[in-house]
Scaffold this motif. Structure first.
Motif, mmCIF file in Angstrom:
data_model
loop_
_atom_site.group_PDB
_atom_site.id
_atom_site.type_symbol
_atom_site.label_atom_id
_atom_site.label_comp_id
_atom_site.label_asym_id
_atom_site.label_seq_id
_atom_site.Cartn_x
_atom_site.Cartn_y
_atom_site.Cartn_z
ATOM 1 N N LEU B 31 91.486 -5.147 68.226
ATOM 2 C CA LEU B 31 92.269 -3.910 68.252
ATOM 3 C C LEU B 31 91.686 -2.899 67.263
ATOM 4 N N ASP B 32 91.460 -1.689 67.772
ATOM 5 C CA ASP B 32 91.011 -0.591 66.906
ATOM 6 C C ASP B 32 92.248 0.246 66.578
ATOM 7 N N LYS B 33 92.761 0.068 65.343
ATOM 8 C CA LYS B 33 94.029 0.723 64.986
ATOM 9 C C LYS B 33 93.928 2.247 64.958
ATOM 10 N N ASN B 34 92.706 2.782 64.813
ATOM 11 C CA ASN B 34 92.549 4.242 64.797
ATOM 12 C C ASN B 34 92.736 4.840 66.180
ATOM 13 N N LYS B 35 92.364 4.053 67.205
ATOM 14 C CA LYS B 35 92.510 4.550 68.578
ATOM 15 C C LYS B 35 93.918 4.327 69.119
ATOM 16 N N CYS B 36 94.633 3.359 68.554
ATOM 17 C CA CYS B 36 95.947 2.930 69.077
ATOM 18 C C CYS B 36 96.950 4.083 69.079
ATOM 19 N N LYS B 38 100.176 3.519 69.875
ATOM 20 C CA LYS B 38 101.467 2.864 69.643
ATOM 21 C C LYS B 38 102.407 2.930 70.857
ATOM 22 N N ARG B 53 104.925 -7.284 67.072
ATOM 23 C CA ARG B 53 105.272 -5.886 66.854
ATOM 24 C C ARG B 53 105.768 -5.719 65.418
ATOM 25 N N SER B 57 103.759 -0.500 65.137
ATOM 26 C CA SER B 57 102.370 -0.953 65.194
ATOM 27 C C SER B 57 102.325 -2.396 65.723
ATOM 28 N N GLU B 59 100.070 -6.300 65.985
ATOM 29 C CA GLU B 59 99.105 -7.186 65.354
ATOM 30 C C GLU B 59 98.868 -8.354 66.295
ATOM 31 N N CYS B 75 95.833 -1.385 78.167
ATOM 32 C CA CYS B 75 95.754 -0.344 77.133
ATOM 33 C C CYS B 75 95.253 0.963 77.737
ATOM 34 N N ALA B 79 91.962 0.899 73.281
ATOM 35 C CA ALA B 79 91.906 0.576 71.849
ATOM 36 C C ALA B 79 91.669 -0.918 71.631
#
Lengths: 302, 87
Positions: B31-36, B38, B53, B57, B59, B75, B79
């Motif tokens: 998972l790329d959290k910058n692209k997510c 939510k 959850r 966010s 994980e 997705c 992401a």
């Protein structure tokens, strides 16, 4: 209900015995989120009986009764009667059965339980085969689909169980699909406010059984609805109405995708496309979808 | 956990009743959290409850993720990507 408002509690615990990409656990998670912890599950012989894992542990965080193949609805009748006697009628009595345990083996128990006006919710997750025993044909298997007992493709069309249930004059019956969790969640929530027998059938695209890649479960359910091969509807107070994309198809606002888009992604229909395209059988599938739609549109206009 | 005194066989809930199912994995979701954005679609569709959850966010629980790839496929902004598992 939007996805972000779904409860955070998990009743299907990680580390269970389901295949990767399983539609049964996917659907059951959403269903149990809607029902909450005041729920008693009854599960006949089906994949989900195995998914719970081995004694002395279970992966389901709600009380679950495992029962013989044909007895799910009658066992749920007993649970409902016991809860009535105990004065605990706020507990949801739920059957979670596969299509083999609903269409074929469990049908008489289901019919009896509905006729007795048992206060319960019967959910059939329909993967269109006996998947737990290794992909044999069931009453729900569609025409021309490969299974280990129909190696050249099934010769008969599937049974329309929704109409059999509606013929019992149930207060609520609906179809859903694992690819539309909001729709499924709302339908399950709605049943909680209705007394008497309720029925929901969920289309569950099974990667090993339908022969497609395990990451495509959601896509396959979506395509079934978008091509019109699976109809989302709700039957309530004697009135049938379409939901979601099926509603747009019925109103003519959405042009259904060609059914080949759905068929050719599944290995169980691969004999329809190679060595050469089997136009006769593909046309038979198209005709059947068209006739089913005409029939349901008629029912909706009643 | 409350134990019940009954004569029939009874199973109790446990995370990892089939052991660490993460060992089944061949491809691993990253998972790329910058692209997510939510949207939580991966969380709701995960067949394994292996995506946790945390408020808005998410994980991934690699102890139990079986690597089916449903999350990467649903997705909308890609992401999550699947990478070959290295052990």
């Amino acid at each position: 209900m939007a996805i972000k408002d779904f409860p955070i509690e998990e009743y299907v615990l990680p580390g269970n015995a389901a295949c990767p990409g399983c539609p049964s656990t996917m659907g059951l998670r959403t269903v149990l989120k809607a029902l909450g912890k005041k729920t008693i599950l009854t599960i006949p012989a089906c994949c989900t009986a195995v998914i719970q894992s081995w004694y002395p542990y279970t992966s389901f965080n709600v009380p679950t009764l495992n029962i013989a193949f044909e007895a799910a609805a009658s066992a749920a009748s007993g649970i409902a009667a016991a809860l009535k006697k105990l004065g605990e009628e706020d507990i949801n009595v739920v059957v979670w059965a596969g299509d083999g345990g609903t269409y074929d083996i469990g049908l008489q128990a289901l019919s009896g339980a509905i006729e007795r006006q048992t206060n319960f919710l019967y959910i059939c997750y329909n993967n269109q085969i006996y998947s737990n025993t290794g992909i044999q044909r069931s009453g729900a298997t569609p025409y021309a689909a490969w299974t280990t007992t129909t190696v050249k493709g099934k010769k008969e069309f599937r049974k329309d169980i929704g109409e059999i249930i509606i013929a019992h004059h149930v207060p609520y019956a609906a179809t859903a699909c694992v690819s539309y969790p909001e729709d499924l969640y709302n339908k399950v929530k709605k049943t909680m406010g209705i007394r008497g027998p309720k029925y929901i059938e969920i289309l569950a695209p099974c990667p090993p059984g339908w022969r497609f890649s395990m990451d495509k479960t959601v896509e396959m359910g979506k395509l079934a609805v978008e091509t019109g091969a699976w109809i989302l509807y709700e039957y309530e107070n004697g009135k049938l109405s379409f939901n979601g994309i099926s509603k747009s198809i019925a109103e003519g606002k959405y042009k259904p995708k060609p059914v080949e888009d759905w068929l050719k992604l599944q290995g169980r229909f691969s004999h329809l496309f190679k060595p050469e395209k089997d136009i006769v059988r593909i046309n038979a599938i198209k005709d059947h979808i068209r006739d089913t739609w005409e029939h349901y549109k008629k029912l909706a206009s009643l | 956990m409350k134990k019940y005194n009954v004569k029939t066989g009874i199973s109790y809930p446990k995370i990892g009743a089939m052991g660490k199912t993460g060992t089944w994995r061949i491809f691993k979701p990253i998972l790329d959290k910058n692209k997510c954005i939510k949207c939580l679609r991966c969380w709701v569709f995960c067949p394994e409850s292996a995506i946790k959850r945390r408020n808005d966010s998410v994980e991934i629980d690699y102890d139990y993720c079986k690597g089916c790839g449903v999350c990467a496929n649903v997705c909308p902004v890609k992401a999550i990507v699947m990478a070959k598992e290295e052990r």
